[in-house]
Design an enzyme around this catalytic site. Structure first.
Site, PDB file in Angstrom:
ATOM      1  N   GLU A 213      14.727 -25.700  37.992  1.00 30.89           N
ATOM      2  CA  GLU A 213      15.881 -25.020  37.396  1.00 30.89           C
ATOM      3  C   GLU A 213      17.168 -25.821  37.567  1.00 30.89           C
ATOM      4  O   GLU A 213      18.172 -25.530  36.925  1.00 30.89           O
ATOM      5  CB  GLU A 213      16.051 -23.625  38.002  1.00 30.89           C
ATOM      6  CG  GLU A 213      16.395 -23.580  39.480  1.00 30.89           C
ATOM      7  CD  GLU A 213      15.186 -23.687  40.401  1.00 30.89           C
ATOM      8  OE1 GLU A 213      15.352 -23.460  41.618  1.00 30.89           O
ATOM      9  OE2 GLU A 213      14.070 -24.009  39.911  1.00 30.89           O
ATOM     10  N   LYS A 214      17.121 -26.857  38.409  1.00 29.60           N
ATOM     11  CA  LYS A 214      18.326 -27.656  38.653  1.00 29.60           C
ATOM     12  C   LYS A 214      18.500 -28.804  37.655  1.00 29.60           C
ATOM     13  O   LYS A 214      19.619 -29.261  37.433  1.00 29.60           O
ATOM     14  CB  LYS A 214      18.308 -28.209  40.086  1.00 29.60           C
ATOM     15  CG  LYS A 214      18.415 -27.139  41.160  1.00 29.60           C
ATOM     16  CD  LYS A 214      18.387 -27.743  42.547  1.00 29.60           C
ATOM     17  CE  LYS A 214      18.665 -26.703  43.624  1.00 29.60           C
ATOM     18  NZ  LYS A 214      17.606 -25.683  43.691  1.00 29.60           N
ATOM     19  N   SER A 263       8.858 -28.047  48.302  1.00 29.40           N
ATOM     20  CA  SER A 263       8.994 -27.766  49.734  1.00 29.40           C
ATOM     21  C   SER A 263       7.730 -27.134  50.301  1.00 29.40           C
ATOM     22  O   SER A 263       6.891 -26.593  49.570  1.00 29.40           O
ATOM     23  CB  SER A 263      10.176 -26.822  49.969  1.00 29.40           C
ATOM     24  OG  SER A 263       9.863 -25.509  49.498  1.00 29.40           O
ATOM     25  N   CYS A 318      10.322 -37.640  48.546  1.00 26.69           N
ATOM     26  CA  CYS A 318       9.304 -37.192  49.503  1.00 26.69           C
ATOM     27  C   CYS A 318       8.675 -38.379  50.222  1.00 26.69           C
ATOM     28  O   CYS A 318       7.987 -38.198  51.224  1.00 26.69           O
ATOM     29  CB  CYS A 318       8.241 -36.358  48.814  1.00 26.69           C
ATOM     30  SG  CYS A 318       7.319 -37.252  47.555  1.00 26.69           S
ATOM     31  N   GLU A 418      12.500 -31.752  57.571  1.00 30.52           N
ATOM     32  CA  GLU A 418      12.735 -32.771  56.550  1.00 30.52           C
ATOM     33  C   GLU A 418      14.187 -32.638  56.087  1.00 30.52           C
ATOM     34  O   GLU A 418      14.576 -31.622  55.506  1.00 30.52           O
ATOM     35  CB  GLU A 418      11.792 -32.575  55.365  1.00 30.52           C
ATOM     36  CG  GLU A 418      11.953 -33.638  54.304  1.00 30.52           C
ATOM     37  CD  GLU A 418      11.017 -33.444  53.121  1.00 30.52           C
ATOM     38  OE1 GLU A 418      10.666 -34.453  52.485  1.00 30.52           O
ATOM     39  OE2 GLU A 418      10.630 -32.295  52.839  1.00 30.52           O
TER      40      GLU A 418
END
Length: 535
Positions: A213-214, A263, A318, A418
């Site tokens: 959504e970003k 995540s 990641c 993280e």
């Protein structure tokens, strides 16, 4: 002939709407600041880009300027069901389309991605913030998966054994699953969608994609290119949203498999919920990638590697190398590492001199700063502090400069979490054995690297380290698509990894056929004994 004419007309129709889509999603940030009504991101359902009827929208924000780039709908339940239905209806025809035809769509798609790579990169930089050069790398790493999918006929081959018993042959086929879905993160707006749908659809599946959504623009542009390349209506569909859309994907019985990158909290939720409904799931999640530096490592090359892998993309990878373990004395290494980090230029990704851009959101910046402060309060020493950096001309941007903490220990929150920002943690070990133990005790297992000139040390490391992707003098050991992305431990949930042979296996199921073509003697009666090959 009629089919070809229909395809030509369809491409013409697509070209007619193409300028509208690209005007919305490929121009630079300065255009958006002049718009009072930002464009609304459409759904893609059954081959048509359709504006959602939702009353709820999320602003897509340029992280360097805080300007609203576009507005993303929370796709309604009816629209979601329509997208899945379109994929389901397209499946029978698409699965029976010759593999050579499906490959040609991918051949055309890779050509179109190359043509529009600059437009895609500009959109990624505008919505996500990474530098233009890094954004081009984002697209190119995804493009390599498309190229690999062009050889699907070989990748999807089955196996054949003749005469397993007298007059009986057995062979296996790899067949598509049906409707599959992908749920994407914000950090690679082009690469991750291209990890997913090209492999899935070339195997004969249809697909429902949910971009982050970003930064959804790149997915819309890639879908448009896929349709221009000849992908039939309904084979690829796009929906938008957050938790409700994710749960709908997990719960829909028509969806057979789900690919996820993001995540650990979201990934384990999706894995548990979707698996409980009998779906296949591949879930790439969080990481804490370590680099072990031995005293015999090439200092200049190693420092460059640590800075690039730790601070590139503002640490939002990641496979970012976020923790370095120095074996022996670390002081000289740390001093020079600070020098390298200070030389990096923090700026908006559209600026030519930028080495790293902003992080994705103000909330992300606040979390990163909190974890840095937590490390200081727990006893870590701050060698370089990038929290208060100000970028001229972009005072509202979500910028954090390169930050280095040393004397970090395994019990600190900044180590256990993280961070996902431009923060490099430094630890010390007395021996290679101790360094390996430090890495192996960490819950994550995406990647690990060693820097050394010793072949014996490198071999010991690759054998004993508990990480899915190992680098030897390579800081970010992400495999090319003819291998697979092989994260492990808490970094991955599922049985089959992304792309490569594992990716093809994930998106296909095995059917085994046993056939008998011989004259059978009559009058032998009925035998109820278990059939065996001992005849």
């Amino acid at each position: 002939m009629l089919t070809r004419l229909a395809s030509i007309q369809r491409v013409r129709n697509l070209k007619a709407v193409r300028p509208q889509i690209f005007a919305k999603f490929s121009t630079d940030a300065k255009l958006y600041s002049k718009q009072h009504n930002p464009p609304r991101v459409p759904n893609l359902i059954g081959g048509a880009f359709i504006e959602s009827r939702s009353s709820e929208y999320i602003d897509v924000i340029n992280p360097a300027t805080q300007e609203v780039v576009s507005q993303l709908p929370l796709t309604t339940n009816e629209e979601f069901k329509a997208a899945v239905s379109a994929a389901k209806q397209a499946f029978p025809s698409w699965r029976n389309t010759p593999i050579t035809t499906r490959q040609r769509v991918m051949l055309k798609l890779q050509e179109l991605i190359r043509r529009d790579i600059d437009k895609l990169a500009m959109n990624i930089t505008t919505e996500q913030g990474k530098t233009l050069k890094d954004a081009q790398g984002d697209v190119f790493r995804g493009l390599e998966v498309v190229e690999h999918a062009c050889g699907m006929a070989t990748l999807q081959m089955g196996e054949y054994v003749p005469n397993v018993s007298n007059g009986i042959d057995t062979y296996s086929l790899r067949e598509p699953l049906g409707v599959c879905a992908g749920i994407c993160p914000f950090n690679f707006p082009a690469m991750i969608p291209l990890w997913m749908f090209p492999v899935a659809v070339t195997c004969g599946n249809t697909f429902v994609l949910k971009p982050s959504e970003k930064d959804p623009g790149a997915s819309i542009m890639l879908a448009e290119l896929a349709m221009e390349a000849g992908l039939p209506d309904g084979v690829l569909n796009i929906v938008h949203g957050t938790h409700d859309t994710v749960n709908a994907i997990c719960d829909d019985d028509n969806i057979r498999a789900i690919s996820f990158v993001g995540s650990n909290v979201a990934g384990m939720h999706i894995y548990a919920r979707a698996s409980a409904r009998g779906k296949r799931v591949q879930s790439n999640m969080g990481a804490k990638n370590h680099g072990i530096v031995l005293p015999d490592a090439n200092m200049d090359a190693t420092l460059n590697a640590l800075a690039a892998a730790g601070f590139g993309a503002a640490g939002q990878r990641c496979m970012a190398l976020s923790t370095v373990v120095f074996v022996g004395d670390s002081k000289s290494w740390e001093d020079k590492l600070v020098e390298r980090a200070k030389a990096l230029k923090v700026n908006a990704g559209t600026e030519a001199d930028a080495d790293l851009g902003p992080v994705i959101s103000k909330q992300a910046k606040e979390r990163i700063c909190r974890l840095i402060q937590s490390g200081i309060e727990s006893g870590a020493r701050l060698l370089l502090d990038g929290r208060n950096i100000v970028v001229p001309g972009y005072v509202h941007g979500n910028f954090i400069g390169p930050t280095i903490l040393t004397d970090v220990t395994a019990d600190m929150e900044c180590y256990k979490e993280e961070i996902f920002g431009p923060v490099l943690l430094c630890m010390q070990a007395d021996s290679l054995e101790e360094a390996i133990k430090i890495v192996n005790k960490n819950q994550y297992g995406n990647g690990a690297a060693i820097f050394t000139s010793s072949g014996a040390a490198a071999r010991k490391f690759q054998t004993e380290i508990e990480a899915g992707q190992v680098g030897i003098n390579v800081p970010i050991p992400v495999p090319l698509p003819f291998f697979s992305f092989t994260g492990s431990k808490a970094s991955f949930a599922g049985d089959l990894n992304f792309y490569g042979k594992a990716g093809v296996n994930f998106y296909t199921q095995i059917k085994t056929v046993t056939q008998q073509w011989r004259d059978l003697p009559g009058g032998s009666g009925v035998s109820l004994a278990m059939p065996t090959s001992q005849k």
